[in-house]
Design a protein around this motif. Structure first.
Motif, PDB file in Angstrom:
ATOM      1  N   ASP A  24       0.798  -1.232   0.000  1.00 38.43           N
ATOM      2  CA  ASP A  24       0.000   0.000   0.000  1.00 38.43           C
ATOM      3  C   ASP A  24       0.831   1.284   0.000  1.00 38.43           C
ATOM      4  O   ASP A  24       0.438   2.287   0.584  1.00 38.43           O
ATOM      5  CB  ASP A  24      -0.968   0.009   1.193  1.00 38.43           C
ATOM      6  N   ILE A  25       1.963   1.271  -0.671  1.00 32.86           N
ATOM      7  CA  ILE A  25       2.781   2.482  -0.787  1.00 32.86           C
ATOM      8  C   ILE A  25       1.989   3.602  -1.474  1.00 32.86           C
ATOM      9  O   ILE A  25       2.137   4.767  -1.146  1.00 32.86           O
ATOM     10  CB  ILE A  25       4.089   2.180  -1.549  1.00 32.86           C
ATOM     11  N   PHE A  26       1.125   3.207  -2.403  1.00 35.31           N
ATOM     12  CA  PHE A  26       0.399   4.198  -3.206  1.00 35.31           C
ATOM     13  C   PHE A  26      -1.080   4.308  -2.808  1.00 35.31           C
ATOM     14  O   PHE A  26      -1.883   4.848  -3.550  1.00 35.31           O
ATOM     15  CB  PHE A  26       0.507   3.846  -4.690  1.00 35.31           C
ATOM     16  N   VAL A  27      -1.418   3.806  -1.624  1.00 28.88           N
ATOM     17  CA  VAL A  27      -2.825   3.712  -1.221  1.00 28.88           C
ATOM     18  C   VAL A  27      -3.524   5.075  -1.175  1.00 28.88           C
ATOM     19  O   VAL A  27      -4.719   5.181  -1.452  1.00 28.88           O
ATOM     20  CB  VAL A  27      -2.958   2.957   0.123  1.00 28.88           C
ATOM     21  N   ASP A  28      -2.800   6.143  -0.838  1.00 30.64           N
ATOM     22  CA  ASP A  28      -3.425   7.467  -0.698  1.00 30.64           C
ATOM     23  C   ASP A  28      -3.524   8.254  -2.001  1.00 30.64           C
ATOM     24  O   ASP A  28      -4.061   9.362  -2.013  1.00 30.64           O
ATOM     25  CB  ASP A  28      -2.652   8.297   0.340  1.00 30.64           C
ATOM     26  N   ILE A  29      -3.019   7.701  -3.070  1.00 29.43           N
ATOM     27  CA  ILE A  29      -3.049   8.419  -4.347  1.00 29.43           C
ATOM     28  C   ILE A  29      -4.451   8.335  -4.942  1.00 29.43           C
ATOM     29  O   ILE A  29      -5.030   7.246  -5.028  1.00 29.43           O
ATOM     30  CB  ILE A  29      -1.991   7.851  -5.305  1.00 29.43           C
ATOM     31  N   PRO A  30      -5.017   9.477  -5.348  1.00 32.27           N
ATOM     32  CA  PRO A  30      -6.377   9.454  -5.893  1.00 32.27           C
ATOM     33  C   PRO A  30      -6.447   8.765  -7.255  1.00 32.27           C
ATOM     34  O   PRO A  30      -5.461   8.738  -7.999  1.00 32.27           O
ATOM     35  CB  PRO A  30      -6.743  10.940  -6.017  1.00 32.27           C
ATOM     36  N   GLU A  31      -7.596   8.225  -7.547  1.00 31.55           N
ATOM     37  CA  GLU A  31      -7.818   7.573  -8.835  1.00 31.55           C
ATOM     38  C   GLU A  31      -7.939   8.613  -9.945  1.00 31.55           C
ATOM     39  O   GLU A  31      -8.277   9.772  -9.690  1.00 31.55           O
ATOM     40  CB  GLU A  31      -9.101   6.744  -8.781  1.00 31.55           C
ATOM     41  N   LEU A  32      -7.664   8.174 -11.160  1.00 30.48           N
ATOM     42  CA  LEU A  32      -7.925   8.965 -12.362  1.00 30.48           C
ATOM     43  C   LEU A  32      -8.893   8.118 -13.185  1.00 30.48           C
ATOM     44  O   LEU A  32      -8.559   6.992 -13.565  1.00 30.48           O
ATOM     45  CB  LEU A  32      -6.630   9.231 -13.135  1.00 30.48           C
ATOM     46  N   ILE A  33     -10.077   8.631 -13.401  1.00 34.40           N
ATOM     47  CA  ILE A  33     -11.134   7.838 -14.026  1.00 34.40           C
ATOM     48  C   ILE A  33     -10.813   7.570 -15.498  1.00 34.40           C
ATOM     49  O   ILE A  33     -10.540   8.497 -16.268  1.00 34.40           O
ATOM     50  CB  ILE A  33     -12.501   8.555 -13.915  1.00 34.40           C
ATOM     51  N   ALA A  34     -10.835   6.311 -15.856  1.00 33.32           N
ATOM     52  CA  ALA A  34     -10.577   5.904 -17.245  1.00 33.32           C
ATOM     53  C   ALA A  34     -11.637   6.503 -18.162  1.00 33.32           C
ATOM     54  O   ALA A  34     -12.810   6.591 -17.796  1.00 33.32           O
ATOM     55  CB  ALA A  34     -10.590   4.386 -17.351  1.00 33.32           C
ATOM     56  N   SER A  35     -11.197   6.896 -19.338  1.00 35.57           N
ATOM     57  CA  SER A  35     -12.153   7.430 -20.315  1.00 35.57           C
ATOM     58  C   SER A  35     -13.055   6.298 -20.812  1.00 35.57           C
ATOM     59  O   SER A  35     -12.715   5.116 -20.707  1.00 35.57           O
ATOM     60  CB  SER A  35     -11.404   8.038 -21.502  1.00 35.57           C
ATOM     61  N   ASN A  36     -14.195   6.677 -21.378  1.00 34.40           N
ATOM     62  CA  ASN A  36     -15.097   5.682 -21.965  1.00 34.40           C
ATOM     63  C   ASN A  36     -14.397   4.926 -23.083  1.00 34.40           C
ATOM     64  O   ASN A  36     -14.604   3.724 -23.259  1.00 34.40           O
ATOM     65  CB  ASN A  36     -16.373   6.345 -22.491  1.00 34.40           C
ATOM     66  N   LEU A  37     -13.570   5.647 -23.832  1.00 35.16           N
ATOM     67  CA  LEU A  37     -12.831   5.020 -24.931  1.00 35.16           C
ATOM     68  C   LEU A  37     -11.921   3.915 -24.402  1.00 35.16           C
ATOM     69  O   LEU A  37     -11.876   2.813 -24.959  1.00 35.16           O
ATOM     70  CB  LEU A  37     -12.009   6.070 -25.690  1.00 35.16           C
ATOM     71  N   LEU A  38     -11.194   4.189 -23.312  1.00 36.61           N
ATOM     72  CA  LEU A  38     -10.308   3.168 -22.746  1.00 36.61           C
ATOM     73  C   LEU A  38     -11.109   1.981 -22.235  1.00 36.61           C
ATOM     74  O   LEU A  38     -10.751   0.822 -22.484  1.00 36.61           O
ATOM     75  CB  LEU A  38      -9.461   3.748 -21.609  1.00 36.61           C
ATOM     76  N   THR A  39     -12.207   2.241 -21.543  1.00 39.04           N
ATOM     77  CA  THR A  39     -13.035   1.155 -21.016  1.00 39.04           C
ATOM     78  C   THR A  39     -13.527   0.248 -22.139  1.00 39.04           C
ATOM     79  O   THR A  39     -13.444  -0.982 -22.053  1.00 39.04           O
ATOM     80  CB  THR A  39     -14.224   1.733 -20.220  1.00 39.04           C
ATOM     81  N   GLU A  40     -14.028   0.850 -23.211  1.00 37.41           N
ATOM     82  CA  GLU A  40     -14.511   0.076 -24.360  1.00 37.41           C
ATOM     83  C   GLU A  40     -13.368  -0.705 -25.011  1.00 37.41           C
ATOM     84  O   GLU A  40     -13.529  -1.876 -25.372  1.00 37.41           O
ATOM     85  CB  GLU A  40     -15.155   1.002 -25.394  1.00 37.41           C
ATOM     86  N   THR A  41     -12.220  -0.050 -25.155  1.00 36.04           N
ATOM     87  CA  THR A  41     -11.060  -0.685 -25.789  1.00 36.04           C
ATOM     88  C   THR A  41     -10.604  -1.896 -24.987  1.00 36.04           C
ATOM     89  O   THR A  41     -10.358  -2.969 -25.547  1.00 36.04           O
ATOM     90  CB  THR A  41      -9.902   0.330 -25.937  1.00 36.04           C
ATOM     91  N   ILE A 163      -2.092  -7.640 -14.412  1.00 38.31           N
ATOM     92  CA  ILE A 163      -1.595  -7.387 -13.050  1.00 38.31           C
ATOM     93  C   ILE A 163      -0.494  -6.323 -13.138  1.00 38.31           C
ATOM     94  O   ILE A 163       0.388  -6.411 -13.994  1.00 38.31           O
ATOM     95  CB  ILE A 163      -1.015  -8.669 -12.411  1.00 38.31           C
ATOM     96  N   TRP A 164      -0.558  -5.330 -12.243  1.00 42.46           N
ATOM     97  CA  TRP A 164       0.415  -4.227 -12.241  1.00 42.46           C
ATOM     98  C   TRP A 164       1.048  -4.116 -10.857  1.00 42.46           C
ATOM     99  O   TRP A 164       0.351  -4.134  -9.847  1.00 42.46           O
ATOM    100  CB  TRP A 164      -0.287  -2.904 -12.570  1.00 42.46           C
ATOM    101  N   ILE A 176       9.373  -0.918  -3.292  1.00 42.59           N
ATOM    102  CA  ILE A 176       8.576  -1.862  -4.078  1.00 42.59           C
ATOM    103  C   ILE A 176       7.254  -2.069  -3.359  1.00 42.59           C
ATOM    104  O   ILE A 176       7.220  -2.521  -2.212  1.00 42.59           O
ATOM    105  CB  ILE A 176       9.307  -3.215  -4.231  1.00 42.59           C
ATOM    106  N   ASP A 177       6.171  -1.698  -4.030  1.00 41.55           N
ATOM    107  CA  ASP A 177       4.844  -1.892  -3.450  1.00 41.55           C
ATOM    108  C   ASP A 177       4.459  -3.354  -3.636  1.00 41.55           C
ATOM    109  O   ASP A 177       4.346  -3.824  -4.771  1.00 41.55           O
ATOM    110  CB  ASP A 177       3.833  -0.972  -4.138  1.00 41.55           C
ATOM    111  N   LEU A 178       4.281  -4.067  -2.547  1.00 39.69           N
ATOM    112  CA  LEU A 178       3.928  -5.480  -2.619  1.00 39.69           C
ATOM    113  C   LEU A 178       2.468  -5.688  -3.015  1.00 39.69           C
ATOM    114  O   LEU A 178       2.050  -6.807  -3.311  1.00 39.69           O
ATOM    115  CB  LEU A 178       4.223  -6.169  -1.286  1.00 39.69           C
ATOM    116  N   SER A 179       1.702  -4.601  -3.034  1.00 40.19           N
ATOM    117  CA  SER A 179       0.311  -4.697  -3.486  1.00 40.19           C
ATOM    118  C   SER A 179       0.303  -4.854  -5.003  1.00 40.19           C
ATOM    119  O   SER A 179       1.080  -4.222  -5.707  1.00 40.19           O
ATOM    120  CB  SER A 179      -0.464  -3.435  -3.121  1.00 40.19           C
ATOM    121  N   GLU A 180      -0.577  -5.700  -5.475  1.00 37.02           N
ATOM    122  CA  GLU A 180      -0.760  -5.842  -6.914  1.00 37.02           C
ATOM    123  C   GLU A 180      -2.092  -5.209  -7.303  1.00 37.02           C
ATOM    124  O   GLU A 180      -3.073  -5.317  -6.578  1.00 37.02           O
ATOM    125  CB  GLU A 180      -0.750  -7.325  -7.306  1.00 37.02           C
TER     126      GLU A 180
END
Length: 198
Positions: A24-41, A163-164, A176-180
């Protein structure tokens, strides 16, 4: 020697890195909402990429669309390079092809400092890619220093597409963030990638 020959142990040893491994190194970072184009793709591409199960298919059909969407959402504040030679210091083994490099530069014809994020695609084994990614991050740090555009933190990602796992390099400390993160977390993935821009 090249990036692909580095294990995490070898990268730590060769470059004097200290690793900090935690969740959870990045747990506090806000989300960036994927565009509709990315979701469809992604909805369309995912079965094709996972069905062929090749690194190339995953890179082209999953990873690249996510990074392109990031660039679009950030009003082209960043540039994206795919499959480019990033030779920084051959004697140290900092040479070879990087799957993806993100720069914070207006230039699109060549890699120009600052390099802010490197993304390493792996077919299945995330852990096997950590050393390679770490070496690429060290190379980015040196590349930026030589260009007198030092930035405090270099981000790294090792991903199978679905997986990222995220890393960050500050000085000699490799976190290294052990969260996937999974594709269902694409908004969080985009948010973490965007956080590397500032």
């Amino acid at each position: 020697m090249s990036y692909s020959e580095f294990s995490l142990f070898k990268a730590k040893q060769n470059f004097g890195l200290t690793t900090l491994e935690k969740q959870d190194i990045f747990v506090d970072i806000p989300e960036l909402i994927a565009s509709n184009l990315l979701t469809e793709t992604l909805n369309y591409n995912l079965p094709i990429a996972l069905g062929s199960n090749s690194e190339k298919a995953r890179s082209e059909l999953i990873i690249a669309p996510i990074l392109v969407d990031l660039r679009r959402q950030l009003q082209e504040e960043i540039n994206l390079f795919s499959g480019v030679d990033f030779t920084v210091d051959e004697q140290k083994g900092l040479n070879g092809i990087c799957d993806f490099i993100i720069t914070k530069s207006p230039e699109i014809l060549m890699i120009t400092a600052p390099v802010i994020t490197v993304v390493e695609a792996k077919k299945e084994n995330i852990n096997a890619g950590l050393g390679q990614c770490a070496a690429e991050m060290v190379a980015a740090q040196i590349f930026n220093q030589r260009s007198a555009t030092e930035i405090k933190t270099i981000y790294g990602v090792v991903t199978t597409g679905s997986i990222w796992q995220f890393l960050k390099l500050q000085g000699q400390t490799l976190s290294i963030d052990l969260s996937e993160y999974y594709l269902k977390d694409v908004n969080k993935i985009l948010g973490i990638l965007a956080s590397g821009i500032s």
